[in-house]
Design a protein around this motif. Structure first.
Motif, short mmCIF file in Angstrom:
data_model
loop_
_atom_site.label_atom_id
_atom_site.label_comp_id
_atom_site.label_asym_id
_atom_site.label_seq_id
_atom_site.Cartn_x
_atom_site.Cartn_y
_atom_site.Cartn_z
N CYS A 142 -7.53 -5.39 -16.44
CA CYS A 142 -6.32 -6.52 -16.24
C CYS A 142 -5.24 -6.30 -16.79
N GLU A 143 -4.81 -6.18 -17.39
CA GLU A 143 -3.84 -5.60 -18.25
C GLU A 143 -2.62 -4.96 -17.34
N ARG A 144 -3.59 -3.24 -17.38
CA ARG A 144 -2.56 -2.61 -16.24
C ARG A 144 -2.88 -2.47 -14.88
N VAL A 145 -4.42 -3.17 -14.53
CA VAL A 145 -3.57 -3.70 -12.77
C VAL A 145 -3.13 -5.02 -12.54
N GLU A 146 -2.43 -5.47 -13.54
CA GLU A 146 -1.18 -6.53 -13.19
C GLU A 146 -0.15 -5.65 -13.00
N ALA A 147 -0.12 -4.56 -14.38
CA ALA A 147 1.58 -4.01 -14.29
C ALA A 147 1.54 -2.86 -13.12
N LEU A 148 1.14 -2.92 -13.09
CA LEU A 148 0.82 -1.97 -11.41
C LEU A 148 1.18 -2.33 -10.47
N GLY A 149 0.40 -3.80 -10.15
CA GLY A 149 0.92 -4.61 -10.12
C GLY A 149 2.31 -5.18 -9.52
N ALA A 150 2.38 -6.04 -10.16
CA ALA A 150 4.09 -6.35 -10.70
C ALA A 150 4.94 -5.05 -9.82
N PHE A 151 4.59 -3.85 -10.79
CA PHE A 151 5.17 -2.91 -10.09
C PHE A 151 6.04 -2.68 -8.95
N CYS A 152 4.57 -2.71 -7.88
CA CYS A 152 4.51 -2.28 -7.00
C CYS A 152 5.01 -3.37 -5.98
N ARG A 153 5.46 -4.84 -6.71
CA ARG A 153 5.45 -5.65 -5.71
C ARG A 153 7.09 -6.11 -5.68
N PHE A 154 7.50 -5.91 -6.96
CA PHE A 154 8.58 -6.28 -7.79
C PHE A 154 10.15 -5.13 -8.04
N GLU A 155 9.13 -3.72 -8.09
CA GLU A 155 10.30 -2.88 -8.72
C GLU A 155 9.82 -1.85 -7.76
N SER A 156 9.36 -1.52 -6.96
CA SER A 156 9.25 -0.15 -6.28
C SER A 156 10.69 0.48 -5.31
N ALA A 157 10.61 1.31 -4.86
CA ALA A 157 11.22 1.69 -4.58
C ALA A 157 12.07 1.29 -3.22
N LEU A 158 11.25 0.60 -2.21
CA LEU A 158 11.08 1.12 -0.86
C LEU A 158 11.72 -0.67 -1.23
N PRO A 159 12.53 -1.16 -0.25
CA PRO A 159 12.73 -2.88 -0.45
C PRO A 159 11.56 -3.22 -0.41
N LEU A 160 11.92 -4.54 -0.49
CA LEU A 160 11.14 -6.08 -0.30
C LEU A 160 10.01 -6.07 1.14
N ARG A 161 10.79 -6.11 1.95
CA ARG A 161 10.12 -6.31 2.94
C ARG A 161 9.42 -4.77 3.49
N LEU A 162 9.25 -4.18 3.16
CA LEU A 162 8.59 -2.80 3.15
C LEU A 162 7.16 -2.59 2.05
N ARG A 163 8.04 -3.50 0.93
CA ARG A 163 6.62 -3.91 0.31
C ARG A 163 5.64 -5.14 0.63
N GLU A 164 6.24 -5.41 0.93
CA GLU A 164 5.40 -6.92 1.63
C GLU A 164 4.20 -6.23 2.73
N LEU A 165 5.14 -5.29 3.46
CA LEU A 165 4.03 -4.39 4.59
C LEU A 165 3.05 -3.87 4.16
N SER A 166 3.40 -3.09 2.84
CA SER A 166 1.98 -2.23 2.98
C SER A 166 1.03 -3.00 2.64
N LEU A 167 1.53 -3.99 1.67
CA LEU A 167 0.40 -4.65 0.45
C LEU A 167 -0.48 -5.57 2.83
N LEU A 168 -0.20 -6.35 3.14
CA LEU A 168 -0.57 -7.12 4.08
C LEU A 168 -1.09 -5.38 5.45
N ILE A 169 -0.74 -4.10 5.47
CA ILE A 169 -1.57 -3.08 6.40
C ILE A 169 -2.67 -3.24 5.38
N ALA A 170 -2.82 -3.04 3.86
CA ALA A 170 -3.64 -2.64 3.43
C ALA A 170 -4.46 -3.57 3.51
#
Length: 196
Positions: free
Chosen positions: A41-69
């Motif tokens: 849980c700790e590791r998944v939450e950290a990875l999820g937080a990175f993917c949602r809040f810190e990724s090199a992709l802009p927020l719009r594309l981060r959210e879109l990648s989540l919806l595509i998956a």
């Protein structure tokens, strides 16, 4: 949900739940499952937080990648939790509605259409065509592509967990996908963190 609610938390579970609540406003949905394996849980939450809040992709594309998956795996909880965030970030709501219906979303923003093509190829064909890869590299850069693959992997894992454990849909939401016959909702919805 297929698992009974956690009635009490171990000290480690409580620590992780408190951290999730401070970062995300509550321990709910998938985290109520992941807490059964605190270290994961700790590791998944950290990875999820990175993917949602810190990724090199802009927020719009981060959210879109989540919806595509989410749509690829029919993860209704994820879709419901993020479709408004994606629209608020600038993704065309009509395109998202088409995606939910499994129609060609026909994104008008070139980077959104490219991300959709890239993600769809890797999720459905397990490979990415040379021309799609080259276009993705030019548009998103090396770090952006690595972050995209990491995000798709993380969001796919999230979708599998939500579906396997039949995490209840949000109490104010219904199934966003008209074509699935699988789980929609069983039993009451659990909102918030279990007692520590």
């Amino acid at each position: 949900m297929r698992l009974k609610p956690l009635e009490t938390l171990s000290p480690r579970q409580a620590e992780i739940s408190d951290r999730i609540t401070s970062r995300r406003g509550g321990t709910r949905g998938p985290f109520l499952v992941w807490l059964r394996s605190p270290e994961l849980c700790e590791r998944v939450e950290a990875l999820g937080a990175f993917c949602r809040f810190e990724s090199a992709l802009p927020l719009r594309l981060r959210e879109l990648s989540l919806l595509i998956a989410a749509r690829h795996f029919d993860a209704q909880y994820s879709w419901n939790a993020h479709v408004d965030k994606a629209a608020d970030a600038g993704v065309d709501r009509a395109a998202l509605e088409r995606l939910a219906r499994r129609e060609d979303p026909a994104f008008t923003a070139p980077d959104e259409q490219l991300l959709y093509q890239f993600a769809t190829e890797v999720l459905t064909e397990h490979f990415v065509r040379d021309e799609t890869f080259a276009a993705g590299l030019a548009a998103f850069g090396e770090q952006g592509l690595v972050d995209l693959i990491g995000s798709l992997g993380n969001f796919s894992m999230l979708a599998m967990l939500l579906n396997t454990f039949q995490v209840d849909l949000q109490k104010d939401r219904t199934s966003p996908f008209p074509d699935i016959s699988g789980f929609t909702r069983v039993g009451p919805v659990s909102n918030g963190a279990p007692s520590a």
